[in-house]
Scaffold this motif. Structure first.
Motif, PDB file in Angstrom:
ATOM      1  N   THR A 344       0.828  -1.205   0.000  1.00 36.01           N
ATOM      2  CA  THR A 344       0.000   0.000   0.000  1.00 36.01           C
ATOM      3  C   THR A 344       0.865   1.258   0.000  1.00 36.01           C
ATOM      4  O   THR A 344       0.565   2.235  -0.704  1.00 36.01           O
ATOM      5  CB  THR A 344      -0.930  -0.001   1.227  1.00 36.01           C
ATOM      6  N   LEU A 345       1.950   1.231   0.784  1.00 33.00           N
ATOM      7  CA  LEU A 345       2.875   2.372   0.795  1.00 33.00           C
ATOM      8  C   LEU A 345       3.380   2.660  -0.615  1.00 33.00           C
ATOM      9  O   LEU A 345       3.332   3.804  -1.093  1.00 33.00           O
ATOM     10  CB  LEU A 345       4.060   2.063   1.721  1.00 33.00           C
ATOM     11  N   TRP A 348       0.714   4.128  -2.976  1.00 31.80           N
ATOM     12  CA  TRP A 348       0.433   5.552  -2.780  1.00 31.80           C
ATOM     13  C   TRP A 348       1.585   6.421  -3.232  1.00 31.80           C
ATOM     14  O   TRP A 348       1.375   7.528  -3.741  1.00 31.80           O
ATOM     15  CB  TRP A 348       0.084   5.835  -1.320  1.00 31.80           C
ATOM     16  N   VAL A 349       2.820   5.937  -3.033  1.00 27.76           N
ATOM     17  CA  VAL A 349       3.970   6.693  -3.541  1.00 27.76           C
ATOM     18  C   VAL A 349       3.883   6.801  -5.060  1.00 27.76           C
ATOM     19  O   VAL A 349       4.210   7.830  -5.653  1.00 27.76           O
ATOM     20  CB  VAL A 349       5.296   6.026  -3.105  1.00 27.76           C
ATOM     21  N   VAL A 351       1.386   7.316  -6.801  1.00 32.73           N
ATOM     22  CA  VAL A 351       0.458   8.362  -7.245  1.00 32.73           C
ATOM     23  C   VAL A 351       1.221   9.620  -7.657  1.00 32.73           C
ATOM     24  O   VAL A 351       0.774  10.371  -8.528  1.00 32.73           O
ATOM     25  CB  VAL A 351      -0.564   8.665  -6.119  1.00 32.73           C
ATOM     26  N   ILE A 352       2.400   9.818  -7.038  1.00 29.18           N
ATOM     27  CA  ILE A 352       3.207  11.000  -7.373  1.00 29.18           C
ATOM     28  C   ILE A 352       3.532  11.026  -8.863  1.00 29.18           C
ATOM     29  O   ILE A 352       3.609  12.082  -9.483  1.00 29.18           O
ATOM     30  CB  ILE A 352       4.504  10.997  -6.534  1.00 29.18           C
ATOM     31  N   LEU A 355       0.895  12.794 -10.613  1.00 32.29           N
ATOM     32  CA  LEU A 355       0.988  14.238 -10.381  1.00 32.29           C
ATOM     33  C   LEU A 355       2.037  14.845 -11.309  1.00 32.29           C
ATOM     34  O   LEU A 355       1.900  15.986 -11.753  1.00 32.29           O
ATOM     35  CB  LEU A 355       1.381  14.517  -8.927  1.00 32.29           C
ATOM     36  N   TYR A 361       3.488  20.528 -11.319  1.00 30.40           N
ATOM     37  CA  TYR A 361       3.995  19.564 -10.356  1.00 30.40           C
ATOM     38  C   TYR A 361       5.319  18.994 -10.815  1.00 30.40           C
ATOM     39  O   TYR A 361       6.182  18.668 -10.027  1.00 30.40           O
ATOM     40  CB  TYR A 361       2.994  18.432 -10.137  1.00 30.40           C
ATOM     41  N   LEU A 364       8.363  20.760  -9.666  1.00 29.20           N
ATOM     42  CA  LEU A 364       8.603  20.456  -8.262  1.00 29.20           C
ATOM     43  C   LEU A 364       9.301  19.115  -8.087  1.00 29.20           C
ATOM     44  O   LEU A 364      10.284  18.970  -7.355  1.00 29.20           O
ATOM     45  CB  LEU A 364       7.259  20.447  -7.533  1.00 29.20           C
TER      46      LEU A 364
ATOM     47  N   LEU C 364       4.730  42.527   0.939  1.00 24.74           N
ATOM     48  CA  LEU C 364       4.703  41.284   1.708  1.00 24.74           C
ATOM     49  C   LEU C 364       3.498  40.423   1.325  1.00 24.74           C
ATOM     50  O   LEU C 364       3.619  39.217   1.070  1.00 24.74           O
ATOM     51  CB  LEU C 364       4.658  41.640   3.191  1.00 24.74           C
ATOM     52  N   ILE C 365       2.324  41.078   1.273  1.00 23.42           N
ATOM     53  CA  ILE C 365       1.095  40.324   1.017  1.00 23.42           C
ATOM     54  C   ILE C 365       1.110  39.728  -0.386  1.00 23.42           C
ATOM     55  O   ILE C 365       0.738  38.569  -0.596  1.00 23.42           O
ATOM     56  CB  ILE C 365      -0.137  41.226   1.240  1.00 23.42           C
ATOM     57  N   ARG C 377       1.229  22.986  -3.528  1.00 25.56           N
ATOM     58  CA  ARG C 377       1.583  21.885  -4.400  1.00 25.56           C
ATOM     59  C   ARG C 377       2.580  20.944  -3.723  1.00 25.56           C
ATOM     60  O   ARG C 377       2.461  19.729  -3.816  1.00 25.56           O
ATOM     61  CB  ARG C 377       2.182  22.448  -5.691  1.00 25.56           C
ATOM     62  N   PHE C 378       3.540  21.541  -3.012  1.00 24.37           N
ATOM     63  CA  PHE C 378       4.503  20.721  -2.282  1.00 24.37           C
ATOM     64  C   PHE C 378       3.796  19.881  -1.216  1.00 24.37           C
ATOM     65  O   PHE C 378       4.073  18.688  -1.055  1.00 24.37           O
ATOM     66  CB  PHE C 378       5.555  21.618  -1.620  1.00 24.37           C
ATOM     67  N   CYS C 380       0.856  18.818  -1.338  1.00 30.04           N
ATOM     68  CA  CYS C 380       0.081  17.780  -2.026  1.00 30.04           C
ATOM     69  C   CYS C 380       0.967  16.557  -2.259  1.00 30.04           C
ATOM     70  O   CYS C 380       0.575  15.427  -1.964  1.00 30.04           O
ATOM     71  CB  CYS C 380      -0.425  18.344  -3.345  1.00 30.04           C
ATOM     72  N   CYS C 381       2.192  16.786  -2.780  1.00 26.61           N
ATOM     73  CA  CYS C 381       3.128  15.685  -3.021  1.00 26.61           C
ATOM     74  C   CYS C 381       3.485  14.988  -1.708  1.00 26.61           C
ATOM     75  O   CYS C 381       3.426  13.756  -1.604  1.00 26.61           O
ATOM     76  CB  CYS C 381       4.416  16.221  -3.656  1.00 26.61           C
ATOM     77  N   MET C 384       0.787  12.729  -0.385  1.00 30.76           N
ATOM     78  CA  MET C 384       0.671  11.393  -0.979  1.00 30.76           C
ATOM     79  C   MET C 384       1.574  10.403  -0.245  1.00 30.76           C
ATOM     80  O   MET C 384       1.149   9.319   0.156  1.00 30.76           O
ATOM     81  CB  MET C 384       1.095  11.439  -2.459  1.00 30.76           C
ATOM     82  N   ILE C 385       2.847  10.816  -0.081  1.00 31.59           N
ATOM     83  CA  ILE C 385       3.800   9.945   0.604  1.00 31.59           C
ATOM     84  C   ILE C 385       3.338   9.706   2.037  1.00 31.59           C
ATOM     85  O   ILE C 385       3.371   8.596   2.548  1.00 31.59           O
ATOM     86  CB  ILE C 385       5.215  10.570   0.577  1.00 31.59           C
ATOM     87  N   LEU C 387       0.316   9.797   3.185  1.00 27.32           N
ATOM     88  CA  LEU C 387      -0.867   8.933   3.213  1.00 27.32           C
ATOM     89  C   LEU C 387      -0.447   7.471   3.156  1.00 27.32           C
ATOM     90  O   LEU C 387      -0.910   6.634   3.938  1.00 27.32           O
ATOM     91  CB  LEU C 387      -1.770   9.267   2.025  1.00 27.32           C
ATOM     92  N   GLY C 388       0.474   7.186   2.203  1.00 25.72           N
ATOM     93  CA  GLY C 388       0.970   5.819   2.088  1.00 25.72           C
ATOM     94  C   GLY C 388       1.663   5.372   3.360  1.00 25.72           C
ATOM     95  O   GLY C 388       1.433   4.268   3.870  1.00 25.72           O
ATOM     96  N   TYR C 389       2.468   6.268   3.893  1.00 26.52           N
ATOM     97  CA  TYR C 389       3.198   5.963   5.116  1.00 26.52           C
ATOM     98  C   TYR C 389       2.248   5.702   6.272  1.00 26.52           C
ATOM     99  O   TYR C 389       2.466   4.818   7.097  1.00 26.52           O
ATOM    100  CB  TYR C 389       4.134   7.128   5.431  1.00 26.52           C
TER     101      TYR C 389
ATOM    102  N   CYS D 381       1.291  40.705  10.196  1.00 26.14           N
ATOM    103  CA  CYS D 381       0.290  40.033   9.349  1.00 26.14           C
ATOM    104  C   CYS D 381      -0.127  38.706   9.975  1.00 26.14           C
ATOM    105  O   CYS D 381      -1.313  38.403  10.101  1.00 26.14           O
ATOM    106  CB  CYS D 381       0.876  39.766   7.964  1.00 26.14           C
TER     107      CYS D 381
END
Lengths: 402, 402, 402, 402
Positions: A344-345, A348-349, A351-352, A355, A361, A364, C364-365, C377-378, C380-381, C384-385, C387-389, D381
């Motif tokens: 499972t790990l 899910w990895v 899935v990257i 992305l 992405y 990144l 700044l804003i 985005r970071f 999100c990546c 994923m890891i 979640l698997g972990y 902020c």
């Protein structure tokens, strides 16, 4: 021919979305992967909940047995032992407490637990062993002893009459306090009725209990090691509950099928890639008389496919183990959970990878890929210093602190 | 001649790998270092495990003695004291408890512990001292006292009859509660049988126990300070155990040899480097009539060699101490562990040097070298503010918080 | 006409300060917003203090009831249960303890708590139910049982005579220990006199208490679930206290008015902005025959106005709920606190907009705005890891650790 | 003249080191500062150690009194109260426990503590007050009460006969449990003999003890508030101890002198700088007919001098307070510690100025100076969002969690 190769190459490095646009190729593989993620994850959750029932049963029984057999047990273990005893009186009290509690076990415990039997239905005995140093010749000067090699004597008895031991074997309990340790071993059997409620067949457990009593200094530590072995119940007839394990077995079958499909598809892709590479390098060799450089060759080998295949194999092995466990042929939940968890790990990895098909992405991911070896190298240097520091700290500070 | 110097210079700044390629020079020194790392680390681990046995014996006995002599001891010390007492009745109870427990020590403790003896085999007495303020003239107005300089009276007695004291010296225990403190001192002796099991000669310990009872406010704190001194057992004959300390002594000898070799090799390298520098600066002076600038001179002095020599010397001293400890001539484990620990730390830090031979690691190491002084400077500035803040925080918040 | 449009556009993108300088336009809207921040925050604080009184009353009563009805309760719950019981004797003791304590409740508790009544003023009974597995035919071989579907039997009785049950229904308490669980349910009523002191009408509470006793293994966990429902007190006449709830109702009315004004002003601004955009795009189309690009269109839509309108609506709903609660028509404090809390959060986030009018803050804003999607985005990546972990860790380590 | 001004300007912006090289100007000011740092820090440490004695005396007595007067006190306070009581019997027990312990105080406590007296030497009484709601007309229907405004009755009695109260005032203790709270107040006096040992005059303390017993729900919380006021001991004659406070007073005098010198020197520097600025701006106006811009003017004003002057003034005030405390005219250690602590903080922060004279540190300090406002703005902020989040979190989650 060149045109054809260029087309194939372009197509090979496309994302599923672009492939669909280019040749109306429906992304089967991606669909299979997404379905696999859902199925593998649900399978893991079902198994995890089941596993938790088993583990909590073992843990609660461990706690219950500690409370039953250890005098003045406070509910939590200290460091590595359960209870510490400092005076001779306390030591005898806790020793006889185990024997008394054991002899009246059936009136004590609230759980379905009883004495273990051997194959002939005879109750297994409680065995008590002591190790001690033998004094040599006791000389008149008080501090001069001969300490002989350590001896060991044991006695075993029927559980029902355990409380008679004390009077019958008073010489055994006349302990010389150059004692090394005393060990009491007995076996109990229990049944996990919890699984009956979740409409599965119950497991039966054998508890091997060791009451270890090591005395190295003025502090005598008491350990209670409990080893729980689960096995299918032989002589139980459960009526009035339906077994819904059939559905689960079918689901596991589907997961295996899905993983097989995914593995086959990925193997095919790898083979196609290798063939394309061969065609390309032959073309390159013929036209430019140069070899394809190694970096370009590596571009053809898609690491993700390997990841998917490994995860598929793990999932298939895990599923087969799970089916065996459900059919009560196996009881080693731990091995199965490692296989299912790792697969499972990896899934899910993986899935990257999908992305990475999005432009933003991808940047990144490439950045992270490039930074990875530098981070690793820094960790390596820091690791050396840390290793030295660990050794130094362990020897200098270690024995006094934690 | 210039050609020759250039060659020597080039060779001097090569890595072992390049040296091997250039002149087929086998990297002995590097081999010695790698072997040294392995040996020093294993020596440290062996000594550490041994040291842990000794420290845990002391700690467990401390805990055992606290449980034996302190009434209502809860198993953990609070802040800096062991037990706190608030009423006069509790105070007397805990005082007499020590004396009672002490007088029946041999029936109490589960460990091999007994009263200490002097050279003539006579039991050492228990000594009890009290410090108090003498009242001056007690005037009729209740709040006006003369508090005199503090006095101290003591009494000492045979351990076996300690419980008779209470009746015989009732006037001593008729305490005036402008008491400052009461102190009970006695000595016990024990033997660490654990080391017998690891087939070594056992250590004997003398425990100097101080029962201090300071009363500054309404809360009387009770301290039990235990000082454990280990010494070789005089009058014990251990039979039935083999002594495997010989192998360890041989191993320690090898470590010393290896460290000597390494130190000699590094000293030789430094001498060669100094000679090369002299040749180079003479050449520079003759041909260009300029001095070699300081930065260039520093390039010749290899800091790593100094590190290795220091670590070797520490390891040699540590190993000699270790051998003495094993031969039961010394018992100060702490000094030895500092020498061995520091040398191992330096040896592992030295591994970074070999990582610097790889191109990619070298960049990293040079970057860290360059950034180091800036980080240090920042820490210096922050340190000033932190120092001020610490003083201010200690005085304003300190006494109320932790 | 073009000149006029340019002027309007310039004016639209001005900050309140510049608007005042340009056309002497007093910034009403900003004044309303600032006043709103103050009012909404004070309203939240008033409600929060009130809410805390109610919650602490419930919590303290829960603790009090646990101490009254649970034998050997230590003051804190372990994991998920209140007390654990390991022996049959302890189980019976804690069962009869509940019944005894319940039957003499009026002499026990220090708080104003009493038995609940139904509409006719009759005391509600205590109900006790047990679930257990029925044994099939007890065969001679000891380990072979038929475990039947689980059964449930109940009994209910008058609270005053609860202690008679034990003798009258001895067969009920003759428990077979393939017991699944035993459940005791009863109802109590209390009054919160604390609110009388803050010059408000008191709330009355009904406590639904469930004493659940699940036995899956040798460890029997005891749960005490207490559900507190508040309602207006029917039959109480409070004299000698003034009710100052009128002032609070008037204040809430003002808050609603203020939020309505703010919402209307922001809606007007949005409508004006849309009209301006239409004029601008018409002009653009006529003169340059081009459409306004989407990014420019989005500039006209001010996200802050939407934020303000949403926060106003939430504040209005929250205030209406608060008034209903104060008038004792409603008792669900939680829903109201979510509305008021969210609106206050949004109102304070809205302050950042006014900071953006300062040149230095604006940079700044804008920077934070630009960095936001990359950070997301970071995450999100990494998600994923993670979640698997998580899945892998839960299944492999989960059951053994926390 | 221009040449002269240029020289003076150049000299003004030199570091002490450069000044010495240029005009052989010995850096007196810097010497004074360094000496001041040492003296102020040692003064702070001396005062801090003294302060800690006083605070620990108060804390230990608080703990002792809690253990003496609170039944079943566990040694630590929960949340905000000391002990919680749930049943009527426990409540009466803990109430009578206070009275019993109080009446036999002189036989209980191990510390020098006694009943407080008024000016005439009469023992101050123990005062017990109760607040409760009066029931209106008790109607036949059980749930309908008139709850009247709360009443308060008190009684006071001699400490020696406190245990007679119970029988004499049985009607007082016949508590109606719509009780609001019951409050017991008494006063004790003690002497801190610890300070005698450090050869100072002892302080005397008055303890005002409030036993508060609020009952809002079924959980009755018991508070023991102890207020310790220190004052000089009137009627004590301490003989046999020397007073070494004279040396400390002389040292404090030196510190004040040093700080005055430092403050005068810095004021002189500021005046000189202002004069130089005036000369410079006059010259600038005459020759170039321009004003000196504000940034350049600010360069003349050295912020460090202001810091030093403020820290000197604080140190002088703190030292005077400290002398008064030592002469037993004042007892407010807290105010004095704030003055001394803040001055020491500023003095150490001032050291950074001297680090700025080194080239490499200067770069660092300028960078930090430049980055500061940006960091502050970001915090502003984030603060807005955090403030909103805090309000929202407090109202929604607050009452249920911590």
């Amino acid at each position: 021919k060149e045109e054809h190769l260029r087309d194939d190459l372009k197509y090979y490095f496309m994302s599923p979305c672009e492939k669909y646009r280019a040749r109306r190729h429906v992304p089967w593989k991606m669909g299979v992967q997404i379905l696999k993620i859902i199925m593998v994850t649900s399978q893991l959750i079902i198994f995890g909940l089941n596993n938790q029932l088993v583990v909590s049963y073992k843990e609660e029984n461990t706690m219950a047995l500690k409370n039953l057999f250890l005098k003045d047990y406070k509910g939590v273990d200290e460091d590595d032992y359960s209870v510490a005893v400092y005076t001779k009186r306390d030591f005898y009290d806790s020793l006889f407490y185990v024997m008394n509690q054991y002899s009246q076990l059936d009136q004590l415990s609230v759980g379905p637990i009883s004495y273990a039997e051997d194959e002939n239905g005879k109750l297994l005995p409680l065995i008590m062993c002591k190790k001690y140093y033998k004094r040599g010749s006791v000389e008149p000067s008080e501090e001069a002893y001969n300490i002989d090699a350590q001896l060991e004597t044991c006695m075993s008895h029927d559980p029902k009459t355990a409380n008679l031991w004390r009077t019958e074997n008073s010489s055994f309990f006349d302990l010389d306090f150059y004692l090394v340790d005393i060990k009491i071993t007995f076996q109990l059997s229990g049944i996990n009725l919890q699984t009956v409620r979740s409409r599965e067949l119950p497991d039966c457990y054998a508890f091997f209990i060791t009451f270890d009593n090591q005395c190295h200094s003025g502090k005598m530590k008491i350990f209670l090691d409990i080893e729980a072995q689960s096995s299918a119940c032989r002589d139980w007839k459960i009526s009035g509950t339906q077994k819904n394990t059939h559905y689960l077995l079918v689901f596991d079958g589907f997961v295996i099928l899905m993983c097989l499909t995914s593995a086959v598809l990925c193997t095919r892709s790898i083979i196609l890639a290798v063939r394309l590479l061969q065609r390309f390098s032959r073309f390159f060799h013929e036209n430019f008389n140069r070899k394809v450089c190694e970096d370009d060759q590596r571009e053809f080998l898609n690491g993700w496919y390997l990841l998917v295949i490994v995860s598929d194999l793990l999932a298939i092995i895990g599923s087969i183990l799970k089916m065996e466990i459900q059919a009560k042929n196996l009881t080693n939940y731990d091995v199965c959970s490692i296989f299912l968890g790792t697969s499972t790990l990896l899934v899910w990895v993986g899935v990257i990878r999908y992305l990475g098909y999005f432009q933003k992405y991808n940047v990144l991911i490439l950045t992270m890929k490039a930074a990875f070896p530098k981070v690793l190298r820094f960790c390596c240097c820091a690791g050396m210093i840390y290793l030295g520091y660990t050794f130094c700290g362990w020897i200098v500070l270690g024995p006094y602190h934690e």
